[in-house]
Write an enzyme that holds these catalytic residues in place. Structure first.
Site, short mmCIF file in Angstrom:
data_model
loop_
_atom_site.label_atom_id
_atom_site.label_comp_id
_atom_site.label_asym_id
_atom_site.label_seq_id
_atom_site.Cartn_x
_atom_site.Cartn_y
_atom_site.Cartn_z
CB SER A 121 -0.83 -0.05 1.30
OG SER A 121 -1.46 1.33 1.21
CB THR A 138 6.91 3.03 7.54
OG1 THR A 138 5.63 3.83 8.14
CG2 THR A 138 6.95 2.99 6.49
CE LYS A 193 1.61 -1.96 5.91
NZ LYS A 193 1.58 -1.29 4.38
N GLY A 220 8.96 -5.15 4.12
CA GLY A 220 9.80 -4.25 4.70
C GLY A 220 11.21 -4.61 3.98
CG ASN A 260 6.06 7.85 3.54
OD1 ASN A 260 4.89 8.10 3.87
ND2 ASN A 260 6.44 6.36 3.93
N GLY A 272 12.15 0.86 3.10
CA GLY A 272 13.30 0.30 2.58
C GLY A 272 14.23 -0.72 3.06
CE LYS A 284 -1.55 7.14 0.63
NZ LYS A 284 -0.16 7.08 1.34
CB CYS A 311 -4.77 5.56 11.55
SG CYS A 311 -4.57 5.50 9.86
#
Ligand SMILES: Cc1cc2nc3c(=O)[nH]c(=O)nc-3n(C[C@H](O)[C@H](O)[C@H](O)COP(=O)(O)OP(=O)(O)OC[C@H]3O[C@@H](n4cnc5c(N)ncnc54)[C@H](O)[C@@H]3O)c2cc1C
Ligand SMILES: Cc1cc2nc3c(=O)[nH]c(=O)nc-3n(C[C@H](O)[C@H](O)[C@H](O)COP(=O)(O)OP(=O)(O)OC[C@H]3O[C@@H](n4cnc5c(N)ncnc54)[C@H](O)[C@@H]3O)c2cc1C
Ligand SMILES: Cc1cc2nc3c(=O)[nH]c(=O)nc-3n(C[C@H](O)[C@H](O)[C@H](O)COP(=O)(O)O)c2cc1C
Ligand SMILES: Cc1cc2nc3c(=O)[nH]c(=O)nc-3n(C[C@H](O)[C@H](O)[C@H](O)COP(=O)(O)O)c2cc1C
Ligand code: FES
Ligand code: FES
Lengths: 258, 303, 303, 258
Positions: free
Chosen positions: C21, C192, C164, C242, C68, C216, C44, C129
């Site tokens: 996503s 992340t 997730k 990941g 990000n 990353g 997304k 969130c």
């Protein structure tokens, strides 16, 4: 032995590169201070701009007073990047590091046993032994003749290949005669076989290294008497009988492809 | 030259850059070192008794980082006092001892033995150890356990007590406040993150210990964030740690609210890293015309 | 050719590699893509209503990673249904919708609107969130809140529900078990890590949102560890995420116990990353003479 | 405009390199498919082996049917590594990306305004305009004459330097005449000044980019009407009046040193 000597951190240009066996190369770098003081079995820890995070340890293969040489194959990220470099490109060299073979006058005959890339510390060892008046027989093995680095030194040279394509058909250990002093370098599995036959042999082992300077304790070598030594400080050369061979990892890429 | 001195958690340091525990040995090993720039060092983590450490492989490289599982190999407190402290006593920078234990009592005992030993300038409590009394969970994850360890040490020494936080928590501020209240003089943020890497030939972890602590530049953005959160949570100074390779990296921690920094993995790559970070910070201050490190603007919005 | 199909949390996928996503848009944007290898995609993250997202700068590169803070910019559920779902309905791979909310109720509402819409194959609940009802703390940090969100979605749909997980917890197993009990069909690990990076000219964070999520290769060893811990904790499948750039990276997650993987940041670097990862896994299985992906040895010591 | 065209992912060798102003270089890479289809104002997203994680966006400077050129200075890690490369080294080129200036026949006079590295998209723009029968005045500014790239094209060329060491003493914006069409590229601060004077100007803005392909939403351009556009998809060329200039970061390294 050779510890306690001065260590240098040099910005060294690559000065030459040659292929010495299939996919096996020798890189020369200008490092006069290291060339002048390195002893057989010691290593340099090499880093470079936009390379991987950690330095990579390499035995010093030869020196000519001005340059040192290392011998390698592309087995992973670091060695691949090194072999993509060209003369003029710069490497950061930290060394000489570790204890070498510590040859001294006394013994009459030495046998040097190397497997694959384990050839690395042997030219310096043959040179030191010869200077000390020791008769040198160098037994060098590889999987096949095209993987055999035939740059050789010493009074007698014996080749061994697993497939019999050159010299003795079998391992370097099987091909080796007895002697007053046995020096060996190669896959850890091969060194364990050396230890079985010559407990007093001096063997250069391989471990992963974080720092090469004795501070990280990453290069642990399991000892028969219990506990761990640091390959980068107390090693990389050990008395074969001192190592707890079953506990020493034997699957390192250098060792596997050696 | 800008004034680089800082006062951190009970000591005055000649500069803001220290050597991190486990990456500098006992200060006696490293070649080509430049000591002039070293503001202080934290020695390899020590337990009361000698520890063998874990079986190899102990380290594994990862993208911009490395995993380690050394297992706190060390000679134990008595040998530390006999072999290393006398050397430290002669040096012109302070040495902090990184102390460890399986119970709060053990931490306290280690501190008590070292208290007053010439050469020992203070303590850094490593709360990333498993709490054996409470079933192996880490002291550092639980504010009560972290505070208990801090108090246990605080009671046994009058030397400065720093507490080194683990990043593996959902709210570092809670732990930070708990150990501040328990008497810590400074916080060190952060220790390594737990990671794992798999050997695809063996179908098992690359490290014999299975998991290892991730250090190096890979973790720097996480470390800056956590050090900043810790600095926002407490009034005592915070020493930033994690992935510092160059002066710019150290300056990120300082601007984010840290009083000083520790350099770890970078020393493996470059034994002169600490000197270069120190000199680079000094050059930055000069270029920006700050007469002292204390003039560096800090980003600490307490909202 | 080895059999690459996998069954994950209520769906059969033609391969083990999905698009993560936020790194694949709505599946319509990417050039030079090779769809044949795509086992599925997660769109997304969407909220009930349109969201503008955060002010720039929104991204910042870090060693082997990037931060990000997009702020879940998106058109809202209604536009998603109108503009994208009809396209998805024509594709030969399933599309999962990454759903978000400020309350458990809102998550449920988003799911209810999308339930039964042709083109929507299932849901991935993003519990990273902030929980507005409970003062902004993250749903993902609290097992009860995470379970409540899962239940709220579970009640409103019969489609597969994946959850997730966030990595910013001290014990991912606790959250994993809570959402499994609440009815999740699979877990996705991980989202992340929160990080920060400082602009040394401005003396403030580089991102306008101050912090951002680190993705990353830098985080891969942490992600492998957390996915492994999640896999150890539950019986439902775990999808590893990941820092996957190459097939070897994906194989680490699979050996560590994951049923499938998602590729994120790698797609930014190489729009064909997913196809290359898929093909590389297939080549690995061939080389090792495994006839099917299910034959791959897994390292899951439940001790 | 020029969107919707085909995008290519090419493994491109560097074919040439030249210095065009102090520390400013042009790299040519073989990329025939991109050369054949690129329009002025579009960019390529460039990555390379052992480079930084993310690709780097560069406007296409020129093309000769076989090669494309980019123009750059070493301002950070990526550009430093690029400029350390040599002809023969390979780059991964993804492009052409984004909307270009979208020139069409109609207007009689065009003014092209560039600051520093904002020169990048102008040679293609001058070429396209000339082909469309538009009279081109190119006003190019820099801090001083040695930083000015004087490779020029168009019917009239005006130089401007902040220190007056060459041409007009002042900014390119101040030196520019009016025209039917104004195209501009340079530091975002300069573009904001362009927007004040010519709201209809077409300006190529700069943002950080994660993907260059429209999927990450990292390249947000704040719009006057509210919300954000993607510089890599809806941009990088915008109608000057559409951008919410105060909200567009103006401190990017390219922009600062441009
Ligand atoms: C004392 C000593 C001397 C050595 N001499 C030579 C030599 O003369 N010629 C030669 O080709 N190789 C030698 N090696 C091994 C050489 O360092 C490795 O081949 C090299 O590190 C592999 O790196 P890579 O980046 O190509 O592989 P990668 O697989 O990318 O390496 C990944 C990680 O593993 C570590 N690593 C991998 N293999 C080894 C290894 N075998 N030893 C230590 N770390 C490793 C790397 O440091 C890195 O952290 C020596 C190792 C030691 C310890
Ligand atoms: C559409 C477009 C066209 C461009 N054309 C050119 C050109 O023709 N010539 C030229 O020299 N430069 C151009 N740039 C800017 C160029 O991409 C940056 O100079 C370059 O990214 C700086 O990278 P660095 O690695 O040297 O700097 P670093 O500071 O190392 O970069 C670090 C990070 O910031 C990002 N970043 C830094 N600066 C920029 C920037 N200005 N824009 C986007 N991302 C940035 C990088 O992608 C990276 O993630 C363009 C940018 C865009 C968006
Ligand atoms: C090999 C190694 C050993 C470490 N040993 C210790 C230790 O004994 N005690 C401790 O508190 N931290 C230890 N650490 C953690 C470091 O002190 C530091 O917190 C961490 O590595 C992050 O910083 P860096 O990225 O600069 O290395 C060790 C780190 C490494 C890499
Ligand atoms: C730019 C960007 C946007 C993202 N948006 C979302 C999102 O909307 N919802 C979500 O659950 N995860 C989002 N993620 C997280 C990714 O899906 C993935 O979990 C994370 O990036 C780690 O994987 P990677 O290292 O392969 O990128 C986003 C990641 C990035 C880099
Ligand atoms: S490699 Fe670090 S102690 Fe030996
Ligand atoms: S750079 Fe990723 S959407 Fe524009």
């Amino acid at each position: 032995m050779t510890n306690g000597g001065q260590v240098f951190l040099l910005d060294s240009p690559i000065t030459a590169k040659r292929e010495v066996a299939r996919d096996m190369f020798v890189l020369a770098v200008r490092a006069p201070e290291i060339a002048a003081s390195v002893r057989a079995g010691q290593f340099v820890n090499i880093g470079w701009f936009s390379g991987p995070l950690l330095r990579r340890p390499f035995s010093v293969y030869r020196e000519d007073g001005e340059n040192i040489e290392i011998i390698l194959k592309a087995v992973g990220e670091g060695t691949s990047q090194l072999l993509a470099m060209k003369p003029g490109d710069r490497l950061s060299c930290l060394g000489p590091l570790g204890h070498g073979f510590g040859l001294e006058a006394g013994p009459r005959r030495a046998v040097l046993i190397s497997g694959g890339l384990g050839v690395a510390p042997m030219p310096l060892a043959a040179g030191e032994a010869t200077k000390l008046g020791i008769h040198v027989t160098w037994v060098h093995g590889a999987r096949s003749s095209d993987e055999l680095c035939t740059e050789s030194q010493g009074h007698e040279v014996v080749w061994a290949t697993d497939d019999g394509s050159k010299g003795f058909a079998g391992t370097a250990v099987a091909a080796a005669p007895d002697a007053d002093v046995v020096l060996a370098c190669g896959p850890n599995r091969m060194l364990a076989a050396v230890a079985d036959r010559w407990p007093e042999a001096r063997v250069a082992v391989e471990t992963y290294m974080g720092c090469g300077t004795g501070v990280c304790l990453g290069c642990a070598v399991p000892l028969k008497r219990g506990g761990y030594d640091r390959a980068c400080k107390e090693g990389p050369v050990y008395r074969a009988a001192d190592i707890d061979w079953p506990s020493l990892p034997s699957h390192l890429p250098y060792a596997v492809t050696a | 030259m800008s004034d680089m001195a800082v006062a951190v958690g009970g000591v005055k340091l000649r500069g803001p850059v220290l050597a991190a525990s486990g990456t500098f040995g006992y200060g006696t090993e490293l070649p080509v070192l430049e000591r002039r720039a070293l503001a202080g060092m934290v020695s390899k983590g020590i337990f009361l008794r000698p520890r063998e450490g874990t079986a190899p492989p102990r380290i594994s490289e990862t993208p911009s980082g490395m995993l380690n599982a050394i297992g706190l190999q060390g000679p134990g407190v008595d040998v530390l006092i006999r072999d290393y402290a006398p050397k430290w006593a002669e040096w012109d920078f302070p040495v902090f001892v990184n102390i460890n234990g399986e119970s709060a009592l053990e931490y306290g005992e280690v501190a008590a033995r070292l208290d007053g030993v010439p050469g020992v300038a203070g303590f850094e409590i490593n709360i990333s150890c498993p709490n054996v009394e409470q079933g192996g969970l880490y002291f550092g994850n639980d504010p009560r356990a972290a505070a208990a360890v801090t108090e246990a040490v605080r009671k046994r020494t009058s030397l400065p007590v720093w507490v080194k936080l683990t990043p593996m928590v959902s709210d570092i501020g809670v732990i930070a406040r708990a150990v501040e209240a328990a008497g810590a003089d400074a916080l060190c943020a952060i220790n390594t993150f737990v990671g794992m890497s798999i050997d695809l030939n063996a179908y098992q972890p690359r490290l014999s210990f299975r998991t290892g602590g991730l250090s190096g530049p890979a973790i720097r953005p996480l470390a800056v964030h956590l050090a900043h959160q810790a600095a926002l949570a407490v009034r005592i100074p915070v020493i930033g740690i994690g992935g510092i390779m160059r002066a710019e990296d150290a300056l990120e921690f300082l601007v984010a609210g840290c009083a000083a920094v520790q350099v770890g993995t970078a020393t493996f790559v470059n034994p002169r890293a600490i000197a270069e970070v120190h000199d680079g910070i000094a050059a930055f201050l000069e270029a920006k015309r700050f007469t002292s490190l204390t003039d560096l603007p800090r980003y600490l919005p307490r909202d």
